[in-house]
Enzyme design. Structure first.
Site, PDB file in Angstrom:
ATOM      1  N   GLU A 111      49.987  55.047  46.656  1.00  0.00           N
ATOM      2  CA  GLU A 111      50.572  54.080  47.568  1.00  0.00           C
ATOM      3  C   GLU A 111      51.349  53.028  46.786  1.00  0.00           C
ATOM      4  O   GLU A 111      50.955  52.622  45.685  1.00  0.00           O
ATOM      5  CB  GLU A 111      49.489  53.418  48.426  1.00  0.00           C
ATOM      6  CG  GLU A 111      48.877  54.373  49.421  1.00  0.00           C
ATOM      7  CD  GLU A 111      47.925  53.712  50.412  1.00  0.00           C
ATOM      8  OE1 GLU A 111      47.766  54.263  51.519  1.00  0.00           O
ATOM      9  OE2 GLU A 111      47.341  52.662  50.085  1.00  0.00           O
ATOM     10  N   CYS A 125      54.844  46.382  44.406  1.00  0.00           N
ATOM     11  CA  CYS A 125      53.537  46.628  43.803  1.00  0.00           C
ATOM     12  C   CYS A 125      53.405  48.125  43.565  1.00  0.00           C
ATOM     13  O   CYS A 125      53.369  48.907  44.524  1.00  0.00           O
ATOM     14  CB  CYS A 125      52.439  46.114  44.733  1.00  0.00           C
ATOM     15  SG  CYS A 125      50.763  46.388  44.131  1.00  0.00           S
ATOM     16  N   CYS A 132      40.985  55.531  40.924  1.00  0.00           N
ATOM     17  CA  CYS A 132      40.610  54.551  39.901  1.00  0.00           C
ATOM     18  C   CYS A 132      39.215  54.890  39.390  1.00  0.00           C
ATOM     19  O   CYS A 132      38.411  55.486  40.105  1.00  0.00           O
ATOM     20  CB  CYS A 132      40.633  53.148  40.499  1.00  0.00           C
ATOM     21  SG  CYS A 132      40.492  51.819  39.278  1.00  0.00           S
ATOM     22  N   CYS A 136      35.300  48.572  41.052  1.00  0.00           N
ATOM     23  CA  CYS A 136      35.121  47.160  41.402  1.00  0.00           C
ATOM     24  C   CYS A 136      34.622  47.096  42.845  1.00  0.00           C
ATOM     25  O   CYS A 136      35.216  47.708  43.746  1.00  0.00           O
ATOM     26  CB  CYS A 136      36.432  46.397  41.243  1.00  0.00           C
ATOM     27  SG  CYS A 136      37.034  46.371  39.536  1.00  0.00           S
ATOM     28  N   CYS A 139      36.887  46.156  45.942  1.00  0.00           N
ATOM     29  CA  CYS A 139      38.206  46.795  46.013  1.00  0.00           C
ATOM     30  C   CYS A 139      38.110  48.165  46.676  1.00  0.00           C
ATOM     31  O   CYS A 139      37.326  49.021  46.256  1.00  0.00           O
ATOM     32  CB  CYS A 139      38.773  46.942  44.595  1.00  0.00           C
ATOM     33  SG  CYS A 139      40.402  47.722  44.536  1.00  0.00           S
ATOM     34  N   GLY A 187      44.852  52.019  40.472  1.00  0.00           N
ATOM     35  CA  GLY A 187      44.595  52.357  39.081  1.00  0.00           C
ATOM     36  C   GLY A 187      44.523  51.178  38.130  1.00  0.00           C
ATOM     37  O   GLY A 187      44.874  50.048  38.466  1.00  0.00           O
ATOM     38  N   SER A 219      48.645  43.941  35.587  1.00  0.00           N
ATOM     39  CA  SER A 219      47.310  43.414  35.851  1.00  0.00           C
ATOM     40  C   SER A 219      46.256  44.362  35.312  1.00  0.00           C
ATOM     41  O   SER A 219      46.315  45.574  35.537  1.00  0.00           O
ATOM     42  CB  SER A 219      47.115  43.224  37.358  1.00  0.00           C
ATOM     43  OG  SER A 219      45.786  42.808  37.637  1.00  0.00           O
ATOM     44  N   LEU A 242      39.976  38.728  37.317  1.00  0.00           N
ATOM     45  CA  LEU A 242      38.804  38.033  36.762  1.00  0.00           C
ATOM     46  C   LEU A 242      37.632  37.986  37.755  1.00  0.00           C
ATOM     47  O   LEU A 242      36.610  38.603  37.545  1.00  0.00           O
ATOM     48  CB  LEU A 242      39.200  36.625  36.339  1.00  0.00           C
ATOM     49  CG  LEU A 242      38.117  35.813  35.624  1.00  0.00           C
ATOM     50  CD1 LEU A 242      37.742  36.455  34.284  1.00  0.00           C
ATOM     51  CD2 LEU A 242      38.582  34.373  35.418  1.00  0.00           C
ATOM     52  N   HIS A 243      37.741  37.149  38.786  1.00  0.00           N
ATOM     53  CA  HIS A 243      36.841  37.123  39.943  1.00  0.00           C
ATOM     54  C   HIS A 243      35.457  36.547  39.703  1.00  0.00           C
ATOM     55  O   HIS A 243      34.691  36.377  40.662  1.00  0.00           O
ATOM     56  CB  HIS A 243      36.712  38.513  40.565  1.00  0.00           C
ATOM     57  CG  HIS A 243      38.016  39.215  40.721  1.00  0.00           C
ATOM     58  ND1 HIS A 243      39.046  38.694  41.473  1.00  0.00           N
ATOM     59  CD2 HIS A 243      38.478  40.378  40.193  1.00  0.00           C
ATOM     60  CE1 HIS A 243      40.078  39.522  41.422  1.00  0.00           C
ATOM     61  NE2 HIS A 243      39.770  40.536  40.638  1.00  0.00           N
ATOM     62  N   ASN A 318      40.465  40.538  51.353  1.00  0.00           N
ATOM     63  CA  ASN A 318      41.034  41.361  52.418  1.00  0.00           C
ATOM     64  C   ASN A 318      40.020  42.431  52.817  1.00  0.00           C
ATOM     65  O   ASN A 318      39.684  43.294  52.003  1.00  0.00           O
ATOM     66  CB  ASN A 318      42.337  42.015  51.939  1.00  0.00           C
ATOM     67  CG  ASN A 318      43.404  40.980  51.648  1.00  0.00           C
ATOM     68  OD1 ASN A 318      43.772  40.204  52.516  1.00  0.00           O
ATOM     69  ND2 ASN A 318      43.900  40.956  50.415  1.00  0.00           N
ATOM     70  N   CYS A 361      46.130  43.085  48.967  1.00  0.00           N
ATOM     71  CA  CYS A 361      45.439  43.215  47.686  1.00  0.00           C
ATOM     72  C   CYS A 361      44.036  43.786  47.887  1.00  0.00           C
ATOM     73  O   CYS A 361      43.263  43.278  48.700  1.00  0.00           O
ATOM     74  CB  CYS A 361      45.366  41.847  47.018  1.00  0.00           C
ATOM     75  SG  CYS A 361      44.571  41.853  45.415  1.00  0.00           S
TER      76      CYS A 361
END
Length: 378
Positions: A111, A125, A132, A136, A139, A187, A219, A242-243, A318, A361
């Site tokens: 995508e 993007c 991936c 995470c 995500c 990814g 990123s 980071l998060h 999101n 995101c």
């Protein structure tokens, strides 16, 4: 120490049918001309001509290459194609965001998202992998298993497809809609650094797409051994997913942290080539209700980034089906941002874009994967 997950073969060619020239590197274009029987002394000139027609003008027909003799255009048309990967689905959000589901090969889909009104004009993007490996927990893409790395041609083709759709060929056209490229799609880019680096060479070439390297941001979730190499090879801007400000929480949110903890990550960031007040690193921080959004964590973030030229993108979470998290309340996000701002760091709150088409995101996951999962449950 190694961080390679290199399923990338720069010489890879399609298994059937004519080879597409759209998105090739310069060396690949030269090799293609020679393979088509162009004499060595003319191959470089022919490669440069075709390169510009493909990447600057975006032509889809060899007959449009008017500075190449007609019989030679015919020979190229027999040997090659200018086809792009197939757009399986194109969705447009109420806010103007566009999402493309692109089929690169049978069972291989990624995508790509165009976001208007970002940077100077708009950002694309792009994905660097199908699926991936990082898992995470906030995500959606992380719930899709890795299929494979994308080639440089497949990454560059995402830009070509978007420019076709936005009708902005040639690339020198005024009021360009795509001015920025962000490697924030599907990814982990640093697990596919060879292809990412080659694709940046393609996209930044002044005779082609002509997108400046400082308008490209890569990123990473923190593949520490590859961070300095990224800067040396690409001179792209760096963003860090980071998060969290402590290892215990980041181990949960970004499991890669167990391999490369925060202290090692920060050392690698401080050594990033060209890092200064005009070339700041961007820290991405998704706001998760009751998880990482307290004033204490905002103050810890300020301490963590001390001395690092930075800006912080605060990202309202999101939602996606089955997610274990909720988005922080708006008042909580504003309080967090105020603490970071008072410490002297720019901390814009990112406006969610394309939520209604799952293009925001952390929401990217190819529709084919969703359908296969749904079929298994049925």
């Amino acid at each position: 120490m190694t961080a390679a997950l290199n399923i990338y073969d720069p010489s890879a060619k399609p298994t059937a049918g004519p080879r597409s020239l759209a998105g090739l590197t310069r060396p690949q274009m030269l090799e293609a001309m020679k393979s088509a029987g162009v004499e060595d002394r003319k191959a470089k000139m022919r490669a440069e001509q075709v390169w510009r027609w493909v990447h600057h003008h975006g032509v889809t027909d060899f007959e449009a290459m008017t500075n190449i003799a007609k019989d030679q255009r015919g020979s190229l048309a027999k040997a090659f194609t200018l086809a792009r990967p197939e757009i399986v689905e194109r969705l447009v959000s109420v806010d103007g965001t566009r999402k493309y589901l692109i089929r690169l090969a049978p069972g291989v889909e990624c995508e790509t998202v165009y976001i208007p009104d970002v940077g100077k004009s708009g950002a694309l993007c792009v994905s660097s992998q199908v699926g991936c490996t990082l898992n995470c927990t906030f995500c959606h893409t992380g719930t899709q298993k890795l299929v494979r790395n994308l080639t440089a041609q497949e990454i560059a083709a995402q830009v070509i497809i978007a420019r076709d759709d936005l009708e902005e060929w040639p690339t020198s056209a005024e009021n360009r809609k795509i001015t920025n490229i962000v490697f924030m799609g599907m990814g982990e880019p640093l697990y596919n650094l060879d292809a990412v680096s080659d694709s940046i060479d393609i996209m930044s070439d002044g005779d082609g797409m002509a997108i400046g390297r400082r308008r490209m941001t890569v990123s990473t979730s923190g593949v520490v051994p590859k961070i300095q190499e990224l800067g040396t090879r690409t001179r792209a801007m760096l963003a860090i997913s980071l998060h969290a400000t402590n290892d215990d929480l980041r181990d949960v949110l970004v499991p890669l942290n167990k391999k490369y903890p925060i202290a090692e990550l920060m050392d690698a960031i401080r050594a990033y080539p060209g890092l200064n007040n005009s070339n700041r690193v961007t820290f991405e921080y998704v706001m998760l209700k009751g998880v990482n959004d307290s004033p204490a964590e905002a103050r810890a973030l300020v301490q963590l980034l001390k001395g690092v030229p930075s800006k912080i993108n605060l990202i309202p979470f999101n939602p996606w089906p089955g997610s274990p998290y909720e988005c922080s309340d708006w008042e909580t996000i504003e309080t967090f941002a105020e603490i970071v701002n008072r410490a002297g760091y720019a901390s814009p709150i990112r406006t969610p874009r394309g939520r209604d088409i799952f293009a925001a995101c952390g929401q990217l996951k190819s529709e084919s994967e969703r359908l296969r999962a749904s079929a298994r449950k049925g």
